[in-house]
Write an enzyme that holds these catalytic residues in place. Sequence first.
Site, PDB file in Angstrom:
ATOM      1  CG  ASN A   1     -30.024  31.144  64.027  1.00  0.00           C
ATOM      2  OD1 ASN A   1     -31.064  31.339  63.410  1.00  0.00           O
ATOM      3  ND2 ASN A   1     -29.220  30.116  63.764  1.00  0.00           N
ATOM      4  CB  ILE A   2     -26.830  36.712  63.314  1.00  0.00           C
ATOM      5  CG1 ILE A   2     -28.222  37.335  63.223  1.00  0.00           C
ATOM      6  CG2 ILE A   2     -25.880  37.308  62.278  1.00  0.00           C
ATOM      7  CD1 ILE A   2     -28.301  38.776  63.709  1.00  0.00           C
ATOM      8  CD  GLU A   3     -25.359  29.266  62.036  1.00  0.00           C
ATOM      9  OE1 GLU A   3     -26.048  28.449  62.649  1.00  0.00           O
ATOM     10  OE2 GLU A   3     -24.806  29.001  60.937  1.00  0.00           O
TER      11      GLU A   3
ATOM     12  CB  CYS B   1     -29.019  32.801  70.495  1.00  0.00           C
ATOM     13  SG  CYS B   1     -27.759  31.580  70.886  1.00  0.00           S
TER      14      CYS B   1
ATOM     15  CD  GLU C   1     -33.245  31.754  72.001  1.00  0.00           C
ATOM     16  OE1 GLU C   1     -32.519  32.023  71.016  1.00  0.00           O
ATOM     17  OE2 GLU C   1     -33.295  30.620  72.507  1.00  0.00           O
TER      18      GLU C   1
ATOM     19  CB  CYS D   1     -28.196  28.282  74.558  1.00  0.00           C
ATOM     20  SG  CYS D   1     -27.791  30.043  74.416  1.00  0.00           S
TER      21      CYS D   1
ATOM     22  CB  CYS E   1     -30.710  32.638  75.236  1.00  0.00           C
ATOM     23  SG  CYS E   1     -29.912  32.963  73.658  1.00  0.00           S
TER      24      CYS E   1
END
Length: 130
Positions: free
Chosen positions: A42-44, A53, A55, A90, A93
Amino acid sequence: MTNDELFREAVKASERAYSKYSGFSVGAALLTDDGKLYTGCNIENSSYSLTNCAERTAVFKAVSDGCTKFRAIAVAGSGSGDFSKPCFPCGACLQVLSEFCGDEFTVVLSDGAYKLSDFLPMRFSEESMK
């Protein structure tokens, strides 16, 4: 590659997560039909809607390399380093996975293996548009 090995790759991928806002790191390991492995994390972003996300990161990496046929994905997530609780994909994804994967596609979590149809039984697809 076994489901356990795939899950361990997802845990490793979570170590590269950029999760400075939530503190919840997620990793994914995507296995292609021809045995290649693509990982993602994940890359916020401070603007949460721009977060990606793990995935989808893995899927987008694979597709950008020309791979669109997938066998399984493992997902591991934790805010504490304990990956024993399942981290469910989620809806976004799951929908992206459904673009490339059928109902029997395997989703590996910490508590076992599932089918994509277990999570998204009535998905939007090309067939549903006809």
